[in-house]
Design a protein around this motif. Structure first.
Motif, PDB file in Angstrom:
ATOM      1  N   LYS A 189       0.726  -1.208   0.045  1.00 55.15           N
ATOM      2  CA  LYS A 189      -0.210   0.047  -0.002  1.00 55.15           C
ATOM      3  C   LYS A 189       0.942   1.176  -0.094  1.00 55.15           C
ATOM      4  N   ALA A 190       1.820   1.223   0.730  1.00 57.50           N
ATOM      5  CA  ALA A 190       2.950   2.387   0.680  1.00 57.50           C
ATOM      6  C   ALA A 190       3.662   2.769  -0.526  1.00 57.50           C
ATOM      7  N   ILE A 191       3.851   1.809  -1.271  1.00 57.06           N
ATOM      8  CA  ILE A 191       4.600   1.790  -2.349  1.00 57.06           C
ATOM      9  C   ILE A 191       3.795   2.425  -3.585  1.00 57.06           C
ATOM     10  N   ARG A 192       2.386   1.781  -3.517  1.00 59.17           N
ATOM     11  CA  ARG A 192       1.414   2.140  -4.578  1.00 59.17           C
ATOM     12  C   ARG A 192       1.025   3.634  -4.353  1.00 59.17           C
ATOM     13  N   SER A 193       0.678   4.017  -3.118  1.00 55.58           N
ATOM     14  CA  SER A 193       0.360   5.312  -2.799  1.00 55.58           C
ATOM     15  C   SER A 193       1.349   6.544  -2.876  1.00 55.58           C
ATOM     16  N   GLN A 194       2.613   6.115  -2.492  1.00 53.75           N
ATOM     17  CA  GLN A 194       3.897   6.930  -2.893  1.00 53.75           C
ATOM     18  C   GLN A 194       4.022   7.251  -4.245  1.00 53.75           C
ATOM     19  N   TRP A 195       3.766   6.160  -5.187  1.00 54.76           N
ATOM     20  CA  TRP A 195       4.029   6.403  -6.778  1.00 54.76           C
ATOM     21  C   TRP A 195       3.012   7.590  -7.232  1.00 54.76           C
ATOM     22  N   LYS A 222       2.933   0.397  18.521  1.00 52.31           N
ATOM     23  CA  LYS A 222       2.394   1.682  18.388  1.00 52.31           C
ATOM     24  C   LYS A 222       2.739   2.484  16.955  1.00 52.31           C
ATOM     25  N   GLY A 223       3.893   2.274  16.888  1.00 44.62           N
ATOM     26  CA  GLY A 223       4.355   3.027  15.493  1.00 44.62           C
ATOM     27  C   GLY A 223       3.560   2.532  14.141  1.00 44.62           C
ATOM     28  N   LEU A 224       3.374   1.080  14.311  1.00 45.38           N
ATOM     29  CA  LEU A 224       2.531   0.382  13.185  1.00 45.38           C
ATOM     30  C   LEU A 224       1.229   1.022  13.204  1.00 45.38           C
ATOM     31  N   GLU A 225       0.590   1.309  14.376  1.00 46.96           N
ATOM     32  CA  GLU A 225      -0.680   2.030  14.181  1.00 46.96           C
ATOM     33  C   GLU A 225      -0.728   3.437  13.797  1.00 46.96           C
ATOM     34  N   LEU A 226       0.362   4.250  13.922  1.00 48.60           N
ATOM     35  CA  LEU A 226       0.523   5.469  13.372  1.00 48.60           C
ATOM     36  C   LEU A 226       0.692   5.330  11.941  1.00 48.60           C
ATOM     37  N   LEU A 227       1.388   4.163  11.301  1.00 38.47           N
ATOM     38  CA  LEU A 227       1.687   4.042   9.881  1.00 38.47           C
ATOM     39  C   LEU A 227       0.054   3.881   9.112  1.00 38.47           C
ATOM     40  N   ARG A 228      -0.395   2.879   9.771  1.00 39.05           N
ATOM     41  CA  ARG A 228      -1.715   2.454   9.327  1.00 39.05           C
ATOM     42  C   ARG A 228      -2.928   3.550   9.587  1.00 39.05           C
ATOM     43  N   TRP A 229      -2.649   4.590  10.336  1.00 43.02           N
ATOM     44  CA  TRP A 229      -3.413   5.592  10.682  1.00 43.02           C
ATOM     45  C   TRP A 229      -3.371   6.731   9.045  1.00 43.02           C
ATOM     46  N   THR A 230      -1.973   6.858   8.565  1.00 43.42           N
ATOM     47  CA  THR A 230      -1.945   7.479   7.404  1.00 43.42           C
ATOM     48  C   THR A 230      -2.755   6.690   6.272  1.00 43.42           C
ATOM     49  N   HIS A 231      -3.003   5.715   6.270  1.00 45.67           N
ATOM     50  CA  HIS A 231      -3.553   4.837   5.133  1.00 45.67           C
ATOM     51  C   HIS A 231      -4.982   5.030   5.576  1.00 45.67           C
ATOM     52  N   ASP A 232      -5.480   4.472   6.655  1.00 46.08           N
ATOM     53  CA  ASP A 232      -6.875   4.507   6.916  1.00 46.08           C
ATOM     54  C   ASP A 232      -7.720   5.846   7.243  1.00 46.08           C
ATOM     55  N   LEU A 233      -7.126   6.359   8.088  1.00 44.56           N
ATOM     56  CA  LEU A 233      -8.016   7.448   8.674  1.00 44.56           C
ATOM     57  C   LEU A 233      -7.414   8.928   8.376  1.00 44.56           C
ATOM     58  N   ALA A 234      -6.283   9.270   7.942  1.00 41.82           N
ATOM     59  CA  ALA A 234      -5.696  10.181   7.675  1.00 41.82           C
ATOM     60  C   ALA A 234      -6.704  10.974   6.566  1.00 41.82           C
ATOM     61  N   TYR A 245      -5.461   8.792  -2.371  1.00 36.23           N
ATOM     62  CA  TYR A 245      -4.316   8.432  -2.493  1.00 36.23           C
ATOM     63  C   TYR A 245      -3.117   9.537  -2.255  1.00 36.23           C
ATOM     64  N   TYR A 246      -3.661  10.845  -2.248  1.00 33.23           N
ATOM     65  CA  TYR A 246      -2.527  12.020  -2.149  1.00 33.23           C
ATOM     66  C   TYR A 246      -2.204  11.999  -0.925  1.00 33.23           C
ATOM     67  N   VAL A 247      -2.932  11.967   0.339  1.00 24.42           N
ATOM     68  CA  VAL A 247      -2.384  11.887   1.751  1.00 24.42           C
ATOM     69  C   VAL A 247      -1.814  10.927   2.111  1.00 24.42           C
ATOM     70  N   GLN A 248      -2.428   9.682   1.524  1.00 25.32           N
ATOM     71  CA  GLN A 248      -1.545   8.399   1.860  1.00 25.32           C
ATOM     72  C   GLN A 248      -0.013   8.371   1.181  1.00 25.32           C
ATOM     73  N   GLY A 249       0.007   8.684   0.043  1.00 29.46           N
ATOM     74  CA  GLY A 249       1.306   8.742  -0.601  1.00 29.46           C
ATOM     75  C   GLY A 249       2.125   9.757  -0.086  1.00 29.46           C
ATOM     76  N   THR A 250       1.507  11.012   0.079  1.00 29.35           N
ATOM     77  CA  THR A 250       2.330  12.321   0.586  1.00 29.35           C
ATOM     78  C   THR A 250       3.211  11.888   2.015  1.00 29.35           C
ATOM     79  N   TYR A 251       2.338  11.276   2.727  1.00 30.45           N
ATOM     80  CA  TYR A 251       3.322  10.634   3.948  1.00 30.45           C
ATOM     81  C   TYR A 251       4.348   9.880   3.658  1.00 30.45           C
ATOM     82  N   GLN A 252       4.232   9.126   2.605  1.00 29.44           N
ATOM     83  CA  GLN A 252       5.362   8.091   2.262  1.00 29.44           C
ATOM     84  C   GLN A 252       6.457   9.119   1.658  1.00 29.44           C
TER      85      GLN A 252
END
Length: 405
Positions: free
Chosen positions: A292-298, A351-363, A378-385
């Motif tokens: 998910k991180a790679i796809r949204s970052q691209w 805890k860190g994994l929860e923060l990462l997944r926050w960027t994907h699911d809730l941010a 995808y813009y918020v998800q990917g920009t965080y990456q």
């Protein structure tokens, strides 16, 4: 579609073939947008590379693309020419010759002294050309017959089918066919088509035409793909294109940002910055988190680049929104650091994994969008990456210390 190429290696051939098909799609749009008749329509890879119907006439286009600085010339000895003749002869039973014209579109030129120069003039005399073609086809057939009798390897293998098909026609059919053939030489190549499309967008301010042309081409390419895989009708109507142009004009007037990369995935050979995966590894992210991180970052990276290329003023808007995203992340990361003070390393990672997944699911839901009407997550998800790659944000409580090398 025949594509001439600089290098005969497999890699270069594959590249040229891909560019050749993409050229077909873009040339089809350029052809349609150049028409004035409202009922004009095109199809790609049906009776020919490109097929245009307008004013009761059918125009078939064979495209000879090249990315060379000095494209190959078109002569009677060209393999591409005789392959084109074979394609058109095969199509004769499917068309009305009186209502059809055959167009050979070449990035290369036809030598002035070549008999084929007659085809560059729609009203040119075809008699001399017919005689020259018959002579060349007879020569190819004779040399192949001689080689066969001698038990030698047959020459002219690539041209033979076209020559044989031409000789199989009666004299009057050959002449009638040539009277319906036109060569368009020195055509624009794939790199020049966006500018050519932009020149025809007369209703759009000059400064925005190239941006609009690129958006139109993106929509068009998708329609061509859908037409080839049965997701839409094979023929694309001019009215559809005009409707899309109107939509683009409305977006430009309203300053609407368009999600150009929704539904698209990164190329198979795309390799993200190693910092992206290192950040995720610090919190024991799963393979699905990495995907998910790679796809949204691209997607976000490509979107940011597209916006800035089309409108340099977007740079400040993007930077301002980056700061907003960092602020939202910082509030959560600061709390997380405080909560992790007395936790075991595995708990800190969780805890860190929860923060990462926050960027994907809730941010994407909790952070206001970059512009009014923007809804692509995808813009918020990917920009965080993107920000994580530059270490402006991170997922582990001590990510800066752990990544200080």
């Amino acid at each position: 579609m025949v594509t001439e190429n600089i290098n005969s290696s497999a890699i270069h051939e594959a590249t040229a073939a891909a560019l050749g098909f993409y050229f077909q799609s873009q040339f089809a749009l350029l052809t349609l947008i150049s028409q004035t008749a409202g009922e004009a329509a095109v199809a790609v890879e049906r009776l020919d590379d490109v097929e245009l119907k307008v004013d009761g006439q059918q125009l078939l286009y064979q495209l000879k693309h090249s990315i060379q600085g000095s494209p190959p010339v078109v002569t009677l000895a060209s393999v591409a020419f005789w392959k084109t003749i074979k394609v058109w002869i095969d199509a004769l039973p499917l068309v009305s010759l009186a209502d059809t014209t055959f167009h050979l579109v070449s990035v290369g030129k036809v030598p002035i002294d070549s008999p084929l120069a007659a085809l560059c003039d729609p009203g040119g005399d075809r008699e001399v050309l017919l005689e020259a073609m018959e002579k060349e086809a007879d020569r190819v057939a004779t040399e192949r017959a001689s080689a066969k009798s001698a038990g030698a390897k047959l020459p002219h293998a690539a041209r033979a089918p076209g020559c044989d098909a031409f000789l199989a026609l009666d004299h009057s059919t050959r002449l009638n066919l040539l009277r319906r053939v036109v060569i368009k030489q020195d055509s624009a190549n794939i790199g020049q088509i966006p500018d050519e499309v932009a020149k025809r967008l007369h209703l759009i301010p000059r400064s925005q035409r190239l941006q609009a042309a690129n958006r139109l081409l993106q929509w068009w390419d998708l329609q061509v793909v859908f037409s080839l895989c049965g997701k839409r009708e094979r023929v694309i109507q001019r009215s559809e294109m005009e409707q899309q142009i109107s939509s683009i004009i409305a977006d430009l007037e309203n300053g609407t940002l368009v999600a150009e990369f929704s539904g698209l995935s990164q190329p198979e050979d795309y390799e993200p910055d190693g910092m992206l995966t290192r950040q995720i590894a610090l919190v024991k992210g799963r393979p699905s988190d990495i995907v998910k991180a790679i796809r949204s970052q691209w997607r976000a990276k490509e979107q940011r680049s597209s916006w800035i290329v089309n409108n340099p003023q977007m740079h400040s808007k993007i930077a301002s929104y980056d700061r907003l995203l960092i602020e939202h992340w910082s509030d959560r990361h600061t709390h997380m650091v405080e909560d992790c003070a007395d936790l075991e390393s595995s708990q800190v990672e969780a805890k860190g994994l929860e923060l990462l997944r926050w960027t994907h699911d809730l941010a994407p839901i909790q952070v206001e969008p970059i512009a009014h009407g923007w809804s692509a997550h995808y813009y918020v998800q990917g920009t965080y990456q993107v920000l994580a790659i530059d270490r402006h944000v991170g997922w582990h409580a001590d990510y800066l210390k752990l990544l200080q090398d």
